[in-house]
Design a protein around this motif. Structure first.
Motif: not given
Length: 178
Positions: A113-121
């Motif tokens: 979830k953190k990795l996906l959030g950083m990628a989206v950002a």
């Protein structure tokens, strides 16, 4: 909302970033001092007074406060110079750095979830830069523009020399009769 309000106040009253920070920090600090313990108790389930203070905990607390002051100063320096959207992009960069440092230095779990959030950002920041600035010109386009402006300058200089070399053979010979 706070960034927009502070940026508008800074422009309206023609304040420097340190003046705005000095005016708003005590109010923000007071609100946090009063509401912080209650919010912390609601989120963590523990009251702040029940925490055992050790030397390493106090050292981390002081370091965290020093970093927070640095972040606040840098944010207020950015408010008057950038738009609210750019300020948000900078804020997301800060969040990504905090997550990465906590993973690298502290061994924090890096969830999907953190990795996906950083990628989206990061993708959002790239898209923002693309749409604000447009596509980057290719190397060929840049070199042809540079060559064209260089050739144009050389042609203009040669034309000026030809026009100025009249009967006397020197630059400015045309102006002798003026």
């Amino acid at each position: 909302m706070q960034q927009i309000l502070c940026g508008a106040m800074q422009r309206e009253y023609k304040l420097q970033s340190h003046q705005l920070l000095a005016a708003t920090a005590p109010v923000q600090g007071g609100i946090l001092l009063v509401s912080g313990p209650f919010i912390d108790a609601a989120v963590s389930g523990n009251w702040i007074g029940g925490y055992a203070l050790t030397t390493p905990a106090v050292a981390v607390l002081v370091l965290s406060c020093a970093i927070s002051v640095g972040v606040n100063v840098s944010q207020f320096m950015c408010l008057g110079r950038f738009s609210a959207v750019t300020f948000q992009v900078i804020g997301h960069t800060k969040t990504i750095l905090v997550l990465l440092i906590s993973w690298l230095a502290l061994g924090e779990n890096m969830s999907t979830k953190k990795l996906l959030g950083m990628a989206v950002a990061v993708l959002g920041m790239i898209a923002y830069g693309y749409f604000v600035n447009g596509p980057a010109p290719s190397i060929k386009a840049r070199s042809s523009k540079a060559g064209a402006s260089h050739d144009g300058a050389a042609a203009a200089a040669a034309e000026n020399l030809e026009a100025g070399s009249g009967a006397a053979g020197g630059v400015g010979a045309k102006h002798n009769g003026d």
